[in-house]
Scaffold this motif. Sequence first.
Motif, PDB file in Angstrom:
ATOM      1  N   TYR A  36      32.203  21.599-136.756  1.00 42.97           N
ATOM      2  CA  TYR A  36      32.160  20.395-136.718  1.00 42.97           C
ATOM      3  C   TYR A  36      33.234  19.424-136.821  1.00 42.97           C
ATOM      4  O   TYR A  36      34.062  19.966-137.714  1.00 42.97           O
ATOM      5  CB  TYR A  36      30.903  19.824-137.628  1.00 42.97           C
ATOM      6  CG  TYR A  36      29.599  20.321-137.422  1.00 42.97           C
ATOM      7  CD1 TYR A  36      28.942  19.967-136.386  1.00 42.97           C
ATOM      8  CD2 TYR A  36      29.038  21.198-138.407  1.00 42.97           C
ATOM      9  CE1 TYR A  36      27.614  20.088-136.424  1.00 42.97           C
ATOM     10  CE2 TYR A  36      27.852  21.864-138.060  1.00 42.97           C
ATOM     11  CZ  TYR A  36      26.931  21.194-137.058  1.00 42.97           C
ATOM     12  OH  TYR A  36      25.813  21.774-136.888  1.00 42.97           O
ATOM     13  N   TRP A  52      34.345  15.005-136.968  1.00 46.26           N
ATOM     14  CA  TRP A  52      33.413  13.839-137.216  1.00 46.26           C
ATOM     15  C   TRP A  52      34.196  12.582-136.988  1.00 46.26           C
ATOM     16  O   TRP A  52      35.502  12.655-136.807  1.00 46.26           O
ATOM     17  CB  TRP A  52      32.898  13.718-138.802  1.00 46.26           C
ATOM     18  CG  TRP A  52      34.179  13.091-139.623  1.00 46.26           C
ATOM     19  CD1 TRP A  52      35.218  13.954-139.997  1.00 46.26           C
ATOM     20  CD2 TRP A  52      34.139  11.970-140.610  1.00 46.26           C
ATOM     21  NE1 TRP A  52      35.819  12.981-140.991  1.00 46.26           N
ATOM     22  CE2 TRP A  52      35.108  12.013-141.055  1.00 46.26           C
ATOM     23  CE3 TRP A  52      33.160  10.999-140.466  1.00 46.26           C
ATOM     24  CZ2 TRP A  52      35.599  10.865-141.903  1.00 46.26           C
ATOM     25  CZ3 TRP A  52      33.386   9.870-141.193  1.00 46.26           C
ATOM     26  CH2 TRP A  52      34.836   9.797-141.952  1.00 46.26           C
ATOM     27  N   GLN A  53      33.489  11.426-136.831  1.00 43.31           N
ATOM     28  CA  GLN A  53      34.249  10.005-136.694  1.00 43.31           C
ATOM     29  C   GLN A  53      33.323   9.026-137.327  1.00 43.31           C
ATOM     30  O   GLN A  53      32.163   9.381-137.871  1.00 43.31           O
ATOM     31  CB  GLN A  53      33.870   9.645-135.304  1.00 43.31           C
ATOM     32  CG  GLN A  53      34.892  10.189-134.220  1.00 43.31           C
ATOM     33  CD  GLN A  53      34.577   9.745-132.923  1.00 43.31           C
ATOM     34  OE1 GLN A  53      33.722   9.071-132.360  1.00 43.31           O
ATOM     35  NE2 GLN A  53      35.692  10.550-131.869  1.00 43.31           N
ATOM     36  N   THR A  81      29.538   9.583-137.480  1.00 42.58           N
ATOM     37  CA  THR A  81      29.081  10.674-136.399  1.00 42.58           C
ATOM     38  C   THR A  81      29.514  11.912-136.411  1.00 42.58           C
ATOM     39  O   THR A  81      30.682  12.083-136.465  1.00 42.58           O
ATOM     40  CB  THR A  81      29.588   9.873-135.016  1.00 42.58           C
ATOM     41  OG1 THR A  81      28.933   8.545-134.906  1.00 42.58           O
ATOM     42  CG2 THR A  81      28.868  10.670-133.852  1.00 42.58           C
ATOM     43  N   LEU A  84      30.226  15.463-134.709  1.00 41.39           N
ATOM     44  CA  LEU A  84      30.512  15.836-133.587  1.00 41.39           C
ATOM     45  C   LEU A  84      30.557  17.460-133.800  1.00 41.39           C
ATOM     46  O   LEU A  84      31.131  18.005-134.503  1.00 41.39           O
ATOM     47  CB  LEU A  84      32.002  15.429-133.322  1.00 41.39           C
ATOM     48  CG  LEU A  84      32.053  14.029-132.995  1.00 41.39           C
ATOM     49  CD1 LEU A  84      33.454  13.532-132.773  1.00 41.39           C
ATOM     50  CD2 LEU A  84      31.188  13.212-131.901  1.00 41.39           C
ATOM     51  N   ASP A  85      30.132  17.977-132.431  1.00 35.21           N
ATOM     52  CA  ASP A  85      30.088  19.497-132.315  1.00 35.21           C
ATOM     53  C   ASP A  85      31.676  19.961-131.752  1.00 35.21           C
ATOM     54  O   ASP A  85      32.526  19.171-131.575  1.00 35.21           O
ATOM     55  CB  ASP A  85      29.126  20.048-131.606  1.00 35.21           C
ATOM     56  CG  ASP A  85      29.190  20.005-130.063  1.00 35.21           C
ATOM     57  OD1 ASP A  85      30.147  19.493-129.490  1.00 35.21           O
ATOM     58  OD2 ASP A  85      28.180  19.936-129.373  1.00 35.21           O
ATOM     59  N   GLY A  91      33.056  18.095-128.851  1.00 36.46           N
ATOM     60  CA  GLY A  91      33.110  16.715-129.173  1.00 36.46           C
ATOM     61  C   GLY A  91      31.929  15.841-128.810  1.00 36.46           C
ATOM     62  O   GLY A  91      31.926  14.673-128.738  1.00 36.46           O
ATOM     63  N   ARG A  92      30.566  16.638-128.615  1.00 39.15           N
ATOM     64  CA  ARG A  92      29.521  15.833-128.363  1.00 39.15           C
ATOM     65  C   ARG A  92      28.813  15.556-129.796  1.00 39.15           C
ATOM     66  O   ARG A  92      28.837  15.980-130.829  1.00 39.15           O
ATOM     67  CB  ARG A  92      28.622  16.975-127.760  1.00 39.15           C
ATOM     68  CG  ARG A  92      28.829  17.349-126.304  1.00 39.15           C
ATOM     69  CD  ARG A  92      28.280  18.343-125.756  1.00 39.15           C
ATOM     70  NE  ARG A  92      28.113  19.667-126.662  1.00 39.15           N
ATOM     71  CZ  ARG A  92      27.495  20.827-126.153  1.00 39.15           C
ATOM     72  NH1 ARG A  92      26.996  20.994-124.984  1.00 39.15           N
ATOM     73  NH2 ARG A  92      27.309  21.745-127.016  1.00 39.15           N
ATOM     74  N   ARG A  93      28.159  14.467-129.757  1.00 37.65           N
ATOM     75  CA  ARG A  93      27.520  13.778-130.732  1.00 37.65           C
ATOM     76  C   ARG A  93      26.331  14.559-131.206  1.00 37.65           C
ATOM     77  O   ARG A  93      25.441  15.116-130.193  1.00 37.65           O
ATOM     78  CB  ARG A  93      27.195  12.360-130.457  1.00 37.65           C
ATOM     79  CG  ARG A  93      26.202  11.556-131.736  1.00 37.65           C
ATOM     80  CD  ARG A  93      25.768  10.272-131.418  1.00 37.65           C
ATOM     81  NE  ARG A  93      25.208   9.668-132.378  1.00 37.65           N
ATOM     82  CZ  ARG A  93      24.861   8.381-132.415  1.00 37.65           C
ATOM     83  NH1 ARG A  93      25.063   7.756-131.326  1.00 37.65           N
ATOM     84  NH2 ARG A  93      24.077   7.801-133.345  1.00 37.65           N
TER      85      ARG A  93
END
Length: 542
Positions: A278, A280-281, A400, A402-403, A406-408
């Motif tokens: 992971y 994150w943002q 958020t 992210l994998d 870069g997908r949520r």
Amino acid sequence: MKKRLCAAGAVLGVLVTCGALPAQASPAQASPVQRPGGHALPLGPSDLTETRTTTTLQPGVTLTRIVRGDDDPSLHWTVEVSIPGGDTSPDPDAPPTALKDKASADELASALARDGFPARVEKVTTERTADYTGGTLGWRVRVGTFASQSAATAERTRLRAAGHTGSAVFTGWDGEATDRGPWHVDVLTIDPRTFRGGLDASYGPDLENRETTSALSNAAGATAAVNAGFFVLDPKAGAPGDPAGVGVHDGRLLSEPVSGRPGLVLHEDGRRTEIARYTWQGRITARGTSLALNGVNRVPGLIRNCGGTAGDQPTSLPLHDVTCTNANELVAFTPEYGKRTPSGEGLEAVLDTHGRVVELRSPRGGPLPAGGGSVQATGGRVAELTALARPGTHVHTKTTLLDDRGRRVSPSSRTDIVNAGPELVRDGRLHVTPATDGMVHPGDPSWYYGWVHKRNPRTLAGVDASGRTVLITADGRSTEALGLSIVESARIAKALGLRDAVNLDGGGSTTMVTDGEVINDPSDATGERPVGDALVILPRRH
């Protein structure tokens, strides 16, 4: 060390458990002693005996206790002498290390000989992994061969009197493939086909404090538990107990990931356990302005295990057991953090349950409103927060996950994620990733030697091809239980059938609890270590 198996009652070449079983357990089912070949653990020579005793703790949950090998008369105590710094010669101003280049090791051995201590220089080589070439780590210097720890300690005292430093070590911890044991491994298996209980990660009353695994287990009313992720231990590295990596509880991100490192993903029903990497943002928004966050629920400026944002020193990449720093940070706090937020220079916007700014504090730190949170700024980010978060302003905080693509990721309220590393097994194959996960320290082979290469107590977790969640502890740092290297841990996980596996926190943290009692032998001299979080197996849900 507590004796967990006895010969009394041995039938057909097996050993059965001694003493009372856990209250919810069914009678133990002991399997035959493993012979060469078969499905024995890949530890030591193939002719070692191995005993497995399996107990059902509740429907869908079993405990298998494995003892492999026996006392090895070839193993002994010795004194490993610390080598002063310097590329080719001792440097008294540099920190001592366990390993060095051969020239430095030879020079130290000569100095020891002049002081009356016959020393030997030993080359240390380590195995290749998925992302690390292995090969020669360096050379160590050792003095003496002793039958007991006390004798080795006495020699260390003599060495110190002569101006040298070092430690008494047992050669069974070196990780040689020829060692004959013993090893003690405990395995909890959760079968979702018959499991009707709960599988959770618990951090206790708040994130910032530490509790023992047994205390977390008892508070949850758990059938069984093991320690979980890495956490802050030293107050100089942050808030003790704070997860040092990703922490998701009941679907909420309460601790940001160490960028790209793996997490163990658990669901309450014990199904679909997985290992994922992971990033994150995080942002706060108010009055049309948005600011990027640096962290969640941690002391601003201190990034344990690194892997943070640009500007972190010495690196923004993962670096295990190192605390990176950044003087300019914006960190959000949730009600789960603790009774008081960290104090220090900077500014803090205190938020009520609706995200409204009810107070600006400078210096920062203090209690939070019931159900409320805050945002703390340090250094150059104080001016940014001052302009955004005026009293009465509503601040929206969004994080958020992210994998690795870069997908949520949107965990459900029944999902927990705990931090881990390195990865051990992927898709049924050995896949050990110390370099990717920050366990290779540039210019410091001694750290890798002690943490990855040598045997230690370990806690492992993963999922097998049938979808069963498997939690493993291996005792170590003892003459009665040698422990595992990281590569040995991967082999054990694969041998036990895990399709995907990862390393959790180990060493003195390694603990397994059943029926409220610690059943393994934690290695800290003071006994069971308080930890940041634990994985708990709960009885049947109603």
